[in-house]
Design a protein around this motif. Structure first.
Motif, PDB file in Angstrom:
ATOM      1  N   GLY A  66     -27.623  83.705  26.671  1.00 18.17           N
ATOM      2  CA  GLY A  66     -27.239  84.387  25.447  1.00 18.17           C
ATOM      3  C   GLY A  66     -27.613  85.940  25.614  1.00 18.17           C
ATOM      4  O   GLY A  66     -28.584  86.084  26.723  1.00 18.17           O
ATOM      5  N   ALA A  67     -27.353  86.606  25.139  1.00 22.12           N
ATOM      6  CA  ALA A  67     -27.710  88.165  25.048  1.00 22.12           C
ATOM      7  C   ALA A  67     -29.165  88.270  24.757  1.00 22.12           C
ATOM      8  O   ALA A  67     -29.684  89.485  25.272  1.00 22.12           O
ATOM      9  N   ARG A  68     -29.624  87.445  24.023  1.00 23.47           N
ATOM     10  CA  ARG A  68     -31.354  87.760  23.807  1.00 23.47           C
ATOM     11  C   ARG A  68     -32.100  87.604  25.140  1.00 23.47           C
ATOM     12  O   ARG A  68     -33.116  87.837  25.025  1.00 23.47           O
ATOM     13  N   ARG A  69     -31.357  86.907  26.298  1.00 17.36           N
ATOM     14  CA  ARG A  69     -32.294  86.815  27.236  1.00 17.36           C
ATOM     15  C   ARG A  69     -32.152  88.006  28.373  1.00 17.36           C
ATOM     16  O   ARG A  69     -32.554  88.090  29.373  1.00 17.36           O
ATOM     17  N   PHE A  70     -31.537  89.231  27.745  1.00 21.48           N
ATOM     18  CA  PHE A  70     -31.472  90.245  28.763  1.00 21.48           C
ATOM     19  C   PHE A  70     -32.975  90.621  28.945  1.00 21.48           C
ATOM     20  O   PHE A  70     -33.184  91.113  30.050  1.00 21.48           O
ATOM     21  N   ILE A  71     -34.006  90.527  28.007  1.00 19.37           N
ATOM     22  CA  ILE A  71     -35.412  90.962  28.498  1.00 19.37           C
ATOM     23  C   ILE A  71     -36.207  89.719  29.308  1.00 19.37           C
ATOM     24  O   ILE A  71     -36.133  88.613  28.796  1.00 19.37           O
ATOM     25  N   PRO A  72     -36.626  89.806  30.526  1.00 20.74           N
ATOM     26  CA  PRO A  72     -37.361  89.005  31.148  1.00 20.74           C
ATOM     27  C   PRO A  72     -38.373  88.480  30.699  1.00 20.74           C
ATOM     28  O   PRO A  72     -38.871  89.146  29.712  1.00 20.74           O
ATOM     29  N   ASP A  73     -38.875  87.314  30.947  1.00 24.27           N
ATOM     30  CA  ASP A  73     -40.229  86.852  30.303  1.00 24.27           C
ATOM     31  C   ASP A  73     -41.399  87.725  30.702  1.00 24.27           C
ATOM     32  O   ASP A  73     -41.410  88.536  31.464  1.00 24.27           O
ATOM     33  N   LEU A  74     -42.390  87.562  29.812  1.00 27.37           N
ATOM     34  CA  LEU A  74     -43.432  88.475  29.940  1.00 27.37           C
ATOM     35  C   LEU A  74     -44.253  88.750  31.197  1.00 27.37           C
ATOM     36  O   LEU A  74     -44.579  89.474  31.802  1.00 27.37           O
ATOM     37  N   ALA A  75     -44.400  87.252  31.724  1.00 23.90           N
ATOM     38  CA  ALA A  75     -45.087  87.071  33.094  1.00 23.90           C
ATOM     39  C   ALA A  75     -44.363  87.763  34.178  1.00 23.90           C
ATOM     40  O   ALA A  75     -44.870  88.484  35.024  1.00 23.90           O
ATOM     41  N   THR A  76     -43.004  87.617  34.179  1.00 22.98           N
ATOM     42  CA  THR A  76     -42.133  88.400  35.084  1.00 22.98           C
ATOM     43  C   THR A  76     -42.199  89.654  35.093  1.00 22.98           C
ATOM     44  O   THR A  76     -42.227  90.553  35.921  1.00 22.98           O
ATOM     45  N   SER A  77     -42.099  90.353  33.757  1.00 16.17           N
ATOM     46  CA  SER A  77     -42.071  91.614  33.513  1.00 16.17           C
ATOM     47  C   SER A  77     -43.629  92.168  33.787  1.00 16.17           C
ATOM     48  O   SER A  77     -43.528  93.435  34.726  1.00 16.17           O
ATOM     49  N   ALA A  78     -44.508  91.557  33.942  1.00 16.94           N
ATOM     50  CA  ALA A  78     -45.725  92.057  34.230  1.00 16.94           C
ATOM     51  C   ALA A  78     -45.964  92.018  35.712  1.00 16.94           C
ATOM     52  O   ALA A  78     -46.670  92.985  36.223  1.00 16.94           O
ATOM     53  N   LEU A  79     -45.390  91.129  36.245  1.00 18.26           N
ATOM     54  CA  LEU A  79     -45.603  91.011  38.041  1.00 18.26           C
ATOM     55  C   LEU A  79     -44.635  92.032  38.666  1.00 18.26           C
ATOM     56  O   LEU A  79     -45.094  92.933  39.512  1.00 18.26           O
ATOM     57  N   VAL A  80     -43.452  92.399  37.872  1.00 16.06           N
ATOM     58  CA  VAL A  80     -42.767  93.452  38.326  1.00 16.06           C
ATOM     59  C   VAL A  80     -43.290  94.708  38.123  1.00 16.06           C
ATOM     60  O   VAL A  80     -43.358  95.704  39.097  1.00 16.06           O
ATOM     61  N   ALA A  81     -43.816  95.014  37.051  1.00 18.32           N
ATOM     62  CA  ALA A  81     -44.707  96.186  36.793  1.00 18.32           C
ATOM     63  C   ALA A  81     -46.045  96.482  37.598  1.00 18.32           C
ATOM     64  O   ALA A  81     -45.886  97.288  38.377  1.00 18.32           O
ATOM     65  N   ALA A  82     -46.747  95.317  37.936  1.00 17.61           N
ATOM     66  CA  ALA A  82     -47.642  95.616  38.987  1.00 17.61           C
ATOM     67  C   ALA A  82     -47.276  95.754  40.448  1.00 17.61           C
ATOM     68  O   ALA A  82     -47.910  96.589  40.784  1.00 17.61           O
ATOM     69  N   ILE A  83     -46.001  95.206  40.925  1.00 19.47           N
ATOM     70  CA  ILE A  83     -45.503  95.630  42.213  1.00 19.47           C
ATOM     71  C   ILE A  83     -45.136  96.960  42.435  1.00 19.47           C
ATOM     72  O   ILE A  83     -45.337  97.590  43.217  1.00 19.47           O
ATOM     73  N   VAL A  84     -44.274  97.373  41.292  1.00 22.86           N
ATOM     74  CA  VAL A  84     -43.947  98.696  41.139  1.00 22.86           C
ATOM     75  C   VAL A  84     -45.298  99.778  41.304  1.00 22.86           C
ATOM     76  O   VAL A  84     -45.202 100.601  41.999  1.00 22.86           O
ATOM     77  N   ALA A  85     -46.123  99.416  40.510  1.00 25.53           N
ATOM     78  CA  ALA A  85     -47.469 100.206  40.705  1.00 25.53           C
ATOM     79  C   ALA A  85     -48.220 100.211  41.790  1.00 25.53           C
ATOM     80  O   ALA A  85     -48.832 101.144  42.257  1.00 25.53           O
ATOM     81  N   PHE A  86     -48.106  98.840  42.382  1.00 20.72           N
ATOM     82  CA  PHE A  86     -48.844  98.815  43.836  1.00 20.72           C
ATOM     83  C   PHE A  86     -48.046  99.756  44.901  1.00 20.72           C
ATOM     84  O   PHE A  86     -48.734 100.302  45.624  1.00 20.72           O
ATOM     85  N   MET A  87     -46.855  99.618  44.887  1.00 20.47           N
ATOM     86  CA  MET A  87     -46.058 100.577  45.872  1.00 20.47           C
ATOM     87  C   MET A  87     -46.116 101.885  45.577  1.00 20.47           C
ATOM     88  O   MET A  87     -46.087 102.764  46.448  1.00 20.47           O
ATOM     89  N   LEU A  88     -45.921 102.276  44.218  1.00 20.52           N
ATOM     90  CA  LEU A  88     -46.294 103.608  43.846  1.00 20.52           C
ATOM     91  C   LEU A  88     -47.704 104.145  44.452  1.00 20.52           C
ATOM     92  O   LEU A  88     -48.004 105.176  44.881  1.00 20.52           O
ATOM     93  N   GLY A  89     -48.765 103.339  44.257  1.00 18.43           N
ATOM     94  CA  GLY A  89     -50.037 103.438  44.723  1.00 18.43           C
ATOM     95  C   GLY A  89     -50.152 103.785  46.234  1.00 18.43           C
ATOM     96  O   GLY A  89     -50.585 104.607  46.696  1.00 18.43           O
ATOM     97  N   GLY A  90     -49.267 102.747  46.924  1.00 22.41           N
ATOM     98  CA  GLY A  90     -49.332 103.037  48.335  1.00 22.41           C
ATOM     99  C   GLY A  90     -48.624 104.201  48.722  1.00 22.41           C
ATOM    100  O   GLY A  90     -49.199 105.127  49.576  1.00 22.41           O
ATOM    101  N   LEU A  91     -47.770 104.772  47.974  1.00 26.37           N
ATOM    102  CA  LEU A  91     -46.993 105.887  48.168  1.00 26.37           C
ATOM    103  C   LEU A  91     -47.739 107.111  48.170  1.00 26.37           C
ATOM    104  O   LEU A  91     -47.866 108.230  49.125  1.00 26.37           O
ATOM    105  N   VAL A  92     -48.540 107.295  47.092  1.00 27.61           N
ATOM    106  CA  VAL A  92     -49.424 108.174  46.751  1.00 27.61           C
ATOM    107  C   VAL A  92     -50.431 108.272  47.635  1.00 27.61           C
ATOM    108  O   VAL A  92     -50.933 109.447  48.167  1.00 27.61           O
ATOM    109  N   VAL A  93     -51.094 107.154  48.177  1.00 28.24           N
ATOM    110  CA  VAL A  93     -52.196 107.134  49.119  1.00 28.24           C
ATOM    111  C   VAL A  93     -51.729 107.837  50.454  1.00 28.24           C
ATOM    112  O   VAL A  93     -52.086 108.481  51.220  1.00 28.24           O
TER     113      VAL A  93
END
Length: 216
Positions: free
Chosen positions: A169-196
């Motif tokens: 259904g349309a309400r499932r557009f937003i991923p579950d909280l755990a997946t969103s948190a992991l995606v955010a962590a991975i993005v932050a990690f890669m951005l951190g690696g890029l900055v370093v």
């Protein structure tokens, strides 16, 4: 509006909502697979690069870890829902294999064709920028695969009845909280690696004329 026209309008609206729901679920499912693949890919490429392994060995480690983490992230919710290990793995293998395989083929192909990406060190911006690009391309390659499977009641649709997910259904557009948190962590990690890596490049002492001549 006559009855036939009203029925047609209702059917059209229901069809559009169904397409929206399938598209939304495909995005959520693809992000879910991408999370596990990204963890495995980044870890595998970091290990291979740090150990100075060849491209084939590095890719093999990255692909293996991507499947391990991809399957693990899908298996844990099923285990929490009460399924046995064997039953959970059976469902996950059927649900995620094609999506993960698609991501891995595309992701590693992109990394392989970008000049210097596989040979770049962990403190080289080329490594992190190439990884970000490869994962982005892999997402858009796997999304239609997940949509095709979901539309036919396969893929991640196989797992919904086990961990209480809503119907498509349309309400499932937003991923579950755990997946969103992991995606955010991975993005932050890669951005951190890029900055370093960029900081390391900026702090590196310039080559002297003698050293530059010797390098040439």
């Amino acid at each position: 509006m006559d009855q036939h026209t009203a029925h047609g309008a209702h059917h059209g609206a229901h069809h559009d909502m169904g397409n929206l729901g399938t598209n939304a679920m495909a995005i959520s499912a693809t992000l879910h697979c991408l999370t596990g693949c990204a963890i495995g890919e980044v870890l595998g490429l970091m290990v291979g690069t740090a150990l100075g392994l060849g491209n084939l060995a590095t890719i093999a480690i990255a692909v293996g870890l991507a499947f391990v983490f991809g399957y693990a992230l899908s298996t844990l919710p099923l285990l929490r829902a009460g399924l046995g290990v064997g039953a959970a793995l059976t469902v996950v293998l059927a649900a995620d294999t094609l999506s993960i395989a698609t991501m891995e083929v595309v992701d590693n192909l992109v990394m392989a064709i970008i000049p210097g990406a596989m040979d770049a060190g962990l403190v080289n911006p080329v490594f992190w920028l190439s990884m970000m690009l490869a994962l982005t391309v892999a997402f858009f390659a796997a999304w239609p695969v997940n949509r095709y499977l979901l539309a036919r009641g396969k893929g991640h649709a196989l797992t919904h009845g086990f961990h209480g997910a809503e119907p498509v259904g349309a309400r499932r557009f937003i991923p579950d909280l755990a997946t969103s948190a992991l995606v955010a962590a991975i993005v932050a990690f890669m951005l951190g690696g890029l900055v370093v890596s960029v900081a390391d490049e900026l702090e590196a002492p310039p080559e002297t004329g003698h050293a530059a001549s010797a390098a040439r």
